[in-house]
Design a protein around this motif. Structure first.
Motif, short mmCIF file in Angstrom:
data_model
loop_
_atom_site.label_atom_id
_atom_site.label_comp_id
_atom_site.label_asym_id
_atom_site.label_seq_id
_atom_site.Cartn_x
_atom_site.Cartn_y
_atom_site.Cartn_z
N THR A 71 0.86 -1.19 0.00
CA THR A 71 0.00 0.00 0.00
C THR A 71 0.89 1.23 0.00
O THR A 71 1.84 1.31 0.77
N ALA A 72 0.55 2.17 -0.87
CA ALA A 72 1.23 3.47 -0.89
C ALA A 72 0.15 4.53 -0.69
O ALA A 72 -0.88 4.50 -1.36
N SER A 73 0.39 5.41 0.24
CA SER A 73 -0.60 6.45 0.54
C SER A 73 0.09 7.80 0.56
O SER A 73 1.17 7.95 1.12
N VAL A 74 -0.55 8.78 -0.08
CA VAL A 74 -0.04 10.14 -0.13
C VAL A 74 -1.16 11.06 0.34
O VAL A 74 -2.30 10.92 -0.11
N SER A 75 -0.86 11.97 1.25
CA SER A 75 -1.84 12.94 1.74
C SER A 75 -1.31 14.34 1.53
O SER A 75 -0.10 14.58 1.60
N GLU A 76 -2.24 15.24 1.28
CA GLU A 76 -1.87 16.63 1.09
C GLU A 76 -3.06 17.51 1.43
O GLU A 76 -4.21 17.11 1.24
N TYR A 77 -2.80 18.68 1.93
CA TYR A 77 -3.85 19.64 2.21
C TYR A 77 -3.93 20.62 1.04
O TYR A 77 -2.90 21.11 0.58
#
Length: 187
Positions: free
Chosen positions: A175-181
């Protein structure tokens, strides 16, 4: 003649021919087998790890692309004069996301993703080598879900976008997860 060649290359004291016994041969084959099997199994394991790492890099890029899709929709909305979070479930991308509904004051976004918000498959368009979320092509081992959640209270000026890509390489899953606001940059 001072030196005569012996009849057998390595004669014993009694003149008979010397050779390997069956036990000596089995021990020699066992040592050879141990010396060969170890490196071969390491090569096989290294190949699996190499393919897993390659798919991991691709998964991170696909996750980042999910963030970029949301950013592109936001920018198009703001330049087009509509609410900045409108149409985050755009049919071009068919991304699973949450969408702001104008005219209401919900405490959070309304879920618009299908199949109970599970990651959707990513396809490879073999003709041009591009990955896409929908529109056909070859199904890959990747699946992606992009979620957008409001930060603070309504009306939202900030959202947290999370893009998750799951994949399977051989018997291993990742699993690869990227978060950004992202923010509403126009008032």
């Amino acid at each position: 003649v001072l030196w005569a060649r012996p009849k057998y290359p390595y004669p014993t004291q009694d003149g008979s021919r010397a050779g390997f016994t069956l036990i000596e041969t089995i021990v020699a084959l066992g040592i050879l087998l141990i010396a060969v099997v170890g490196p071969i199994s390491l090569i096989g394991d290294s190949l699996h790890k190499m393919y897993y790492a390659r798919d991991g890099v691709l998964a991170v890029n696909l996750a980042q692309e999910g963030i970029e899709m949301v950013r592109q929709v936001r920018d198009s909305n703001m330049l087009g004069g509509v609410a900045w979070l409108t149409n985050l479930d755009d049919g071009t991308y068919t991304i699973d996301a949450r969408r702001f509904i104008t005219g209401n004051t919900p405490s959070e976004f309304v879920i618009l993703c299908g199949a109970a918000c599970v990651p959707q498959p990513v396809f490879l368009d073999v003709a041009n080598g591009l990955y896409r979320q929908a529109g056909g092509g070859t199904v890959t081992q990747f699946s992606r879900i992009v979620t957008v959640a409001g930060v603070g209270s309504f009306p939202y000026n900030e959202t947290k976008v999370t893009s998750r890509v799951d994949w399977k390489t051989g018997g291993s899953t990742g699993t690869a997860s990227v978060s950004e606001y992202i923010f509403s940059w126009a008032k």
